[in-house]
Motif scaffolding. Structure first.
Motif, short mmCIF file in Angstrom:
data_model
loop_
_atom_site.label_atom_id
_atom_site.label_comp_id
_atom_site.label_asym_id
_atom_site.label_seq_id
_atom_site.Cartn_x
_atom_site.Cartn_y
_atom_site.Cartn_z
N ALA A 1 5.53 3.67 2.06
CA ALA A 1 4.71 2.52 1.69
C ALA A 1 4.76 1.51 2.83
O ALA A 1 5.65 1.58 3.69
N HIS A 2 3.80 0.64 2.85
CA HIS A 2 3.88 -0.48 3.79
C HIS A 2 3.27 -1.72 3.14
O HIS A 2 2.35 -1.63 2.34
N TYR A 3 3.86 -2.84 3.50
CA TYR A 3 3.25 -4.12 3.17
C TYR A 3 2.22 -4.40 4.26
O TYR A 3 2.45 -4.13 5.43
N TYR A 4 1.09 -4.96 3.86
CA TYR A 4 0.06 -5.35 4.81
C TYR A 4 -0.24 -6.83 4.59
O TYR A 4 -0.27 -7.29 3.44
N LEU B 1 4.51 0.39 -10.87
CA LEU B 1 4.59 1.12 -9.61
C LEU B 1 5.59 2.27 -9.70
O LEU B 1 5.29 3.40 -9.31
N ILE B 2 6.76 1.99 -10.23
CA ILE B 2 7.79 3.04 -10.35
C ILE B 2 7.31 4.15 -11.28
O ILE B 2 7.49 5.34 -10.99
N CYS C 1 0.86 -1.18 0.00
CA CYS C 1 0.00 0.00 0.00
C CYS C 1 0.90 1.24 0.00
O CYS C 1 1.71 1.41 0.91
N VAL C 2 0.77 2.05 -1.02
CA VAL C 2 1.64 3.21 -1.19
C VAL C 2 0.86 4.48 -0.86
O VAL C 2 -0.21 4.73 -1.45
N ALA C 3 1.38 5.27 0.06
CA ALA C 3 0.67 6.45 0.55
C ALA C 3 0.30 7.42 -0.56
O ALA C 3 -0.84 7.88 -0.64
N ALA C 4 1.23 7.72 -1.46
CA ALA C 4 0.99 8.70 -2.52
C ALA C 4 -0.03 8.21 -3.55
O ALA C 4 -0.55 9.00 -4.33
N LEU C 5 -0.32 6.91 -3.53
CA LEU C 5 -1.28 6.33 -4.49
C LEU C 5 -2.59 5.93 -3.79
O LEU C 5 -3.32 5.06 -4.27
N ALA D 1 -2.95 2.23 -3.16
CA ALA D 1 -2.73 1.30 -4.28
C ALA D 1 -1.26 0.83 -4.25
O ALA D 1 -0.43 1.50 -3.68
N PRO D 2 -0.97 -0.32 -4.82
CA PRO D 2 -1.84 -1.28 -5.48
C PRO D 2 -2.79 -2.04 -4.55
O PRO D 2 -3.77 -2.60 -5.01
#
Length: 196
Positions: free
Chosen positions: A114-117, A102-103, A73-77, A80-81
């Motif tokens: 970002a963080h993995y969940y 993503l890049i 999970c990416v904060a700026a998106l 997303a994904p």
């Protein structure tokens, strides 16, 4: 509970899960060993998809089932994904294409947090009214140039600033000690010890 089915065919996940379950003397076999078809994942939340996968595997095998749903999970998106992490760039699944997308989506973004969940659900049987649920979050940031040969998925682009390494530069034991999946599995293992 000495044997369970893992509702996944992802080799990386299976390796990590089996390694962490080993001390509990629980034998885990992938659903592919039982010919379980892949479960649809139509939901927009990790927990709903995870519960659906666990119930599906248990109903097909008659065994307790452990499912994992995880993603980045990416904060700026706006997160997303998210649940679409494995198929972010479409079908067929491709780590390389997912990372490229993503890049590209982060070009010009200063915020790379970002963080993995990970959420894990264990059901004792298909219609178990009390599934065991555990979760974990692993915080880092996205970098533009991949580093490391280990891990899978987005790991080569997932930097852990406090360690100065990406997820792909960690050894398996080091990764399991701090990763989202490791956190969730340890929480699940604690619940299994307490509730049986």
């Amino acid at each position: 509970m000495r044997k369970l089915v893992i509702a996944s065919g992802n080799a990386g996940k299976l390796r990590e899960i089996a390694r962490i379950l080993e001390p509990l003397a629980i034998t885990a076999a992938p659903q592919s060993d039982f010919g379980v078809p892949e479960c649809p994942e139509p939901h927009v939340t990790f927990i709903e998809n995870c519960l659906a996968k666990a119930r599906h595997a248990s109903e097909h095998t008659g065994l307790p089932a452990l499912a994992d749903d995880s993603g980045i999970c990416v904060a700026a998106l706006n997160g997303a994904p998210g649940v679409y992490s494995a198929r972010y760039a479409g079908e067929p699944k491709s780590d390389a294409r997912n990372n490229e997308k993503l890049i590209a989506a982060l070009v010009g973004q200063a915020n790379r947090r970002a963080h993995y969940y990970c959420v894990m659900v264990l059901v004792r049987y298909g219609d178990d009214p009390e599934p065991l649920i555990a979760e974990g979050r692993w915080h880092g940031e996205i970098i533009d140039t991949p580093r490391g040969e280990g891990g899978f998925g987005y790991d080569p682009y997932f930097l852990l600033p406090q360690l100065g390494k990406t997820g792909a530069e960690l050894g398996e034991d080091e990764k399991n000690a701090i990763s989202h999946r490791g956190q969730a599995l340890r929480e699940l293992a604690d619940k299994l010890r307490r509730f049986g």
